[in-house]
Scaffold this active site. Sequence first.
Site, PDB file in Angstrom:
ATOM      1  N   LYS A 115       9.728  -0.482  -4.255  1.00 31.83           N
ATOM      2  CA  LYS A 115       8.586  -1.379  -4.491  1.00 31.83           C
ATOM      3  C   LYS A 115       7.769  -0.890  -5.699  1.00 31.83           C
ATOM      4  O   LYS A 115       7.303  -1.690  -6.501  1.00 31.83           O
ATOM      5  CB  LYS A 115       7.696  -1.458  -3.247  1.00 31.83           C
ATOM      6  CG  LYS A 115       8.308  -2.179  -2.067  1.00 31.83           C
ATOM      7  CD  LYS A 115       8.578  -3.655  -2.308  1.00 31.83           C
ATOM      8  CE  LYS A 115       7.320  -4.482  -2.442  1.00 31.83           C
ATOM      9  NZ  LYS A 115       7.639  -5.929  -2.584  1.00 31.83           N
ATOM     10  N   TYR A 173      12.277   2.723   0.291  1.00 35.11           N
ATOM     11  CA  TYR A 173      11.589   1.415   0.253  1.00 35.11           C
ATOM     12  C   TYR A 173      10.393   1.466  -0.697  1.00 35.11           C
ATOM     13  O   TYR A 173      10.283   0.658  -1.619  1.00 35.11           O
ATOM     14  CB  TYR A 173      11.132   1.002   1.658  1.00 35.11           C
ATOM     15  CG  TYR A 173      10.087  -0.105   1.647  1.00 35.11           C
ATOM     16  CD1 TYR A 173      10.419  -1.403   1.243  1.00 35.11           C
ATOM     17  CD2 TYR A 173       8.750   0.148   2.000  1.00 35.11           C
ATOM     18  CE1 TYR A 173       9.457  -2.413   1.204  1.00 35.11           C
ATOM     19  CE2 TYR A 173       7.790  -0.858   1.962  1.00 35.11           C
ATOM     20  CZ  TYR A 173       8.150  -2.138   1.558  1.00 35.11           C
ATOM     21  OH  TYR A 173       7.206  -3.133   1.519  1.00 35.11           O
ATOM     22  N   ASP A 220       0.838  -1.215   0.000  1.00 37.32           N
ATOM     23  CA  ASP A 220       0.000   0.000   0.000  1.00 37.32           C
ATOM     24  C   ASP A 220       0.868   1.258   0.000  1.00 37.32           C
ATOM     25  O   ASP A 220       0.383   2.350  -0.300  1.00 37.32           O
ATOM     26  CB  ASP A 220      -0.955   0.013   1.209  1.00 37.32           C
ATOM     27  CG  ASP A 220      -0.268  -0.036   2.559  1.00 37.32           C
ATOM     28  OD1 ASP A 220       0.974  -0.173   2.615  1.00 37.32           O
ATOM     29  OD2 ASP A 220      -0.983   0.066   3.579  1.00 37.32           O
ATOM     30  N   GLU A 221       2.167   1.117   0.315  1.00 30.49           N
ATOM     31  CA  GLU A 221       3.020   2.301   0.440  1.00 30.49           C
ATOM     32  C   GLU A 221       3.351   2.934  -0.912  1.00 30.49           C
ATOM     33  O   GLU A 221       3.844   4.059  -0.965  1.00 30.49           O
ATOM     34  CB  GLU A 221       4.293   1.958   1.229  1.00 30.49           C
ATOM     35  CG  GLU A 221       3.925   1.461   2.621  1.00 30.49           C
ATOM     36  CD  GLU A 221       5.076   1.342   3.604  1.00 30.49           C
ATOM     37  OE1 GLU A 221       6.065   2.075   3.455  1.00 30.49           O
ATOM     38  OE2 GLU A 221       4.962   0.516   4.521  1.00 30.49           O
TER      39      GLU A 221
HETATM   40  P1  NAD Z   1      10.707 -10.013   5.317  1.00 31.72           P
HETATM   41  O1  NAD Z   1      11.708  -8.907   5.391  1.00 31.72           O
HETATM   42  O2  NAD Z   1      10.230 -10.644   6.572  1.00 31.72           O
HETATM   43  O3  NAD Z   1      11.287 -11.195   4.410  1.00 31.72           O
HETATM   44  C1  NAD Z   1      11.926 -10.957   3.187  1.00 31.72           C
HETATM   45  C2  NAD Z   1      12.539 -12.290   2.726  1.00 31.72           C
HETATM   46  O4  NAD Z   1      13.136 -12.080   1.434  1.00 31.72           O
HETATM   47  C3  NAD Z   1      13.640 -12.795   3.654  1.00 31.72           C
HETATM   48  O5  NAD Z   1      13.479 -14.179   3.900  1.00 31.72           O
HETATM   49  C4  NAD Z   1      14.925 -12.526   2.864  1.00 31.72           C
HETATM   50  O6  NAD Z   1      15.971 -13.441   3.162  1.00 31.72           O
HETATM   51  C5  NAD Z   1      14.431 -12.668   1.438  1.00 31.72           C
HETATM   52  N1  NAD Z   1      15.262 -11.925   0.464  1.00 31.72           N
HETATM   53  C6  NAD Z   1      15.675 -10.628   0.558  1.00 31.72           C
HETATM   54  N2  NAD Z   1      16.432 -10.308  -0.507  1.00 31.72           N
HETATM   55  C7  NAD Z   1      16.469 -11.428  -1.312  1.00 31.72           C
HETATM   56  C8  NAD Z   1      17.072 -11.719  -2.561  1.00 31.72           C
HETATM   57  N3  NAD Z   1      17.821 -10.801  -3.218  1.00 31.72           N
HETATM   58  N4  NAD Z   1      16.893 -12.958  -3.090  1.00 31.72           N
HETATM   59  C9  NAD Z   1      16.157 -13.893  -2.428  1.00 31.72           C
HETATM   60  N5  NAD Z   1      15.586 -13.674  -1.241  1.00 31.72           N
HETATM   61  C10 NAD Z   1      15.732 -12.452  -0.679  1.00 31.72           C
HETATM   62  O7  NAD Z   1       9.490  -9.452   4.454  1.00 31.72           O
HETATM   63  P2  NAD Z   1       7.920  -9.612   4.665  1.00 31.72           P
HETATM   64  O8  NAD Z   1       7.475  -8.685   5.710  1.00 31.72           O
HETATM   65  O9  NAD Z   1       7.608 -11.064   4.759  1.00 31.72           O
HETATM   66  O10 NAD Z   1       7.387  -9.036   3.274  1.00 31.72           O
HETATM   67  C11 NAD Z   1       7.203  -9.896   2.150  1.00 31.72           C
HETATM   68  C12 NAD Z   1       6.760  -9.050   0.963  1.00 31.72           C
HETATM   69  O11 NAD Z   1       5.528  -8.396   1.288  1.00 31.72           O
HETATM   70  C13 NAD Z   1       7.732  -7.961   0.558  1.00 31.72           C
HETATM   71  O12 NAD Z   1       7.758  -7.894  -0.852  1.00 31.72           O
HETATM   72  C14 NAD Z   1       7.144  -6.693   1.156  1.00 31.72           C
HETATM   73  O13 NAD Z   1       7.503  -5.557   0.414  1.00 31.72           O
HETATM   74  C15 NAD Z   1       5.662  -6.991   1.056  1.00 31.72           C
HETATM   75  N6  NAD Z   1       4.837  -6.307   2.059  1.00 31.72           N
HETATM   76  C16 NAD Z   1       5.059  -6.510   3.382  1.00 31.72           C
HETATM   77  C17 NAD Z   1       4.240  -5.887   4.326  1.00 31.72           C
HETATM   78  C18 NAD Z   1       4.445  -6.106   5.822  1.00 31.72           C
HETATM   79  O14 NAD Z   1       3.725  -5.475   6.605  1.00 31.72           O
HETATM   80  N7  NAD Z   1       5.339  -6.968   6.250  1.00 31.72           N
HETATM   81  C19 NAD Z   1       3.209  -5.053   3.910  1.00 31.72           C
HETATM   82  C20 NAD Z   1       3.019  -4.847   2.541  1.00 31.72           C
HETATM   83  C21 NAD Z   1       3.832  -5.501   1.624  1.00 31.72           C
HETATM   84  P1  TYD Z   2       7.044  -0.322  10.442  1.00 35.78           P
HETATM   85  O1  TYD Z   2       6.683  -1.563  11.201  1.00 35.78           O
HETATM   86  O2  TYD Z   2       8.477  -0.010  10.190  1.00 35.78           O
HETATM   87  O3  TYD Z   2       6.203  -0.377   9.062  1.00 35.78           O
HETATM   88  P2  TYD Z   2       6.010   0.768   7.917  1.00 35.78           P
HETATM   89  O4  TYD Z   2       6.919   1.895   8.175  1.00 35.78           O
HETATM   90  O5  TYD Z   2       6.366   0.019   6.668  1.00 35.78           O
HETATM   91  O6  TYD Z   2       4.556   1.139   7.992  1.00 35.78           O
HETATM   92  O7  TYD Z   2       6.418   0.932  11.191  1.00 35.78           O
HETATM   93  C1  TYD Z   2       5.033   1.016  11.459  1.00 35.78           C
HETATM   94  C2  TYD Z   2       4.758   2.378  12.043  1.00 35.78           C
HETATM   95  O8  TYD Z   2       5.403   2.462  13.314  1.00 35.78           O
HETATM   96  C3  TYD Z   2       5.297   3.525  11.222  1.00 35.78           C
HETATM   97  O9  TYD Z   2       4.412   4.632  11.307  1.00 35.78           O
HETATM   98  C4  TYD Z   2       6.619   3.864  11.895  1.00 35.78           C
HETATM   99  C5  TYD Z   2       6.331   3.552  13.347  1.00 35.78           C
HETATM  100  N1  TYD Z   2       7.491   3.114  14.160  1.00 35.78           N
HETATM  101  C6  TYD Z   2       7.771   3.751  15.360  1.00 35.78           C
HETATM  102  O10 TYD Z   2       7.074   4.696  15.787  1.00 35.78           O
HETATM  103  N2  TYD Z   2       8.847   3.319  16.086  1.00 35.78           N
HETATM  104  C7  TYD Z   2       9.640   2.305  15.657  1.00 35.78           C
HETATM  105  O11 TYD Z   2      10.625   1.965  16.363  1.00 35.78           O
HETATM  106  C8  TYD Z   2       9.330   1.650  14.421  1.00 35.78           C
HETATM  107  C9  TYD Z   2      10.175   0.526  13.906  1.00 35.78           C
HETATM  108  C10 TYD Z   2       8.238   2.090  13.699  1.00 35.78           C
END
Ligand code: NAD
Ligand code: TYD
Length: 345
Positions: A155, A151, A126-127
Amino acid sequence: MSKYLVTGGCGFIGSNFILHLLAKNPSARVINLDKLTYAGNPENLSDVSGDDRYRFVQGDICDAALVSELMPEADYVVHFAAETHVDRSLMEPGSFIQTDVFGTYTLLEAARQSPRLKRFLHVSTDEVYGEVLPTDAASTETDPFLPRSPYSASKAGGEMQCRAYVSTYELPVVIARPANNVGPRQHIEKFVPLCTTNALCDEPLPIYGDGQQVRDRLFVEDHCEALDLLLHEGEPGEAYNIGADNQRTNLEVAEFILDLLEKPRSLIRFVEDRAGHDRGYYLNSGKIRSLGWSPSHDFKATIEKTVDWYLQNPLWWEPVRDARFAEYYQQQYGKRLAEARPYTG
Ligand code: NAD
Ligand code: TYD
């Protein structure tokens, strides 16, 4: 029997997705391609490491030869691999561009040589829409991209490549734009696990700025169900927002976690804000809801289940608080915490 090439399966959402898929679909076969960066944890998939339906390949999505070797085996690609932490993207954007843009391109190039491929599900975010305020209309899938952090810009760049491969090569790409996920096995650098584990260790919870920034909180299992649906019902070339409408401010989330754990709210510290901090995201998820998906977890259930998982699994997160994480923590929070403002209620 369907074969899935999952990238980044050792991370948070990828591991939840693989566990979900193998539990739900007995005939599924999964290849997990993961580089094992600091964010990848093979422990996340210990429950299926001996399952003959699951194969782990350690490698980089930017490695064209490796990706070309694996791609012909896949009926479906589910692409999670990325550098994912906004704060780290402010410190060092290069690896984000490399993995999130170039790595996505490398996968797409291999995918277009693969006639067998039914769907390429790209997990965006969503970012890409940039900051959305409560007074703005919620983002819809046709809104322009206005990313504001390295970031979200990387994306957006990866997603733009996907869209180009749809129109140029008719590649069956479906794009997911999920909200902030929470749930089991999320790296402790992210906000909810950071607050939870710091609270469990009686350490301060760093809140950026005034703590009034708003995020939606989507339980990871609800997200996995949405992705599973999109693999089969998503229209090639289309993007789908995935939100739970569980918006709260960061301060509200931190207070709720402390209350759940019966820890004092005085652990909260207001620290120097993140540069370019997006104050909110709001998604209109009508498009995926019209396919029959809706989240099963409201805000309370989402956070309660997540906090409970960290409470029950110190053997998972304590080793992640290692020397490497301590170095990152000091760099990110050392000066901030020294200059923090206390919580006044
Ligand atoms: P994460 O950081 O927990 O995991 C990322 C994984 O990708 C890790 O296992 C890492 O080893 C692997 N990786 C990184 N670079 C790599 C490379 N070059 N080749 C192969 N593997 C590689 O991430 P997540 O939170 O599970 O997010 C997964 C996806 O969902 C991402 O694309 C992220 O942008 C998207 N996303 C996450 C969130 C969230 O809240 N976590 C929200 C929206 C979208
Ligand atoms: P984060 O989990 O890093 O996700 P994103 O920035 O991708 O949304 O952060 C979630 C929210 O929390 C964001 O508004 C930033 C805030 N935040 C803090 O206030 N303190 C922290 O130490 C971190 C890691 C995030």
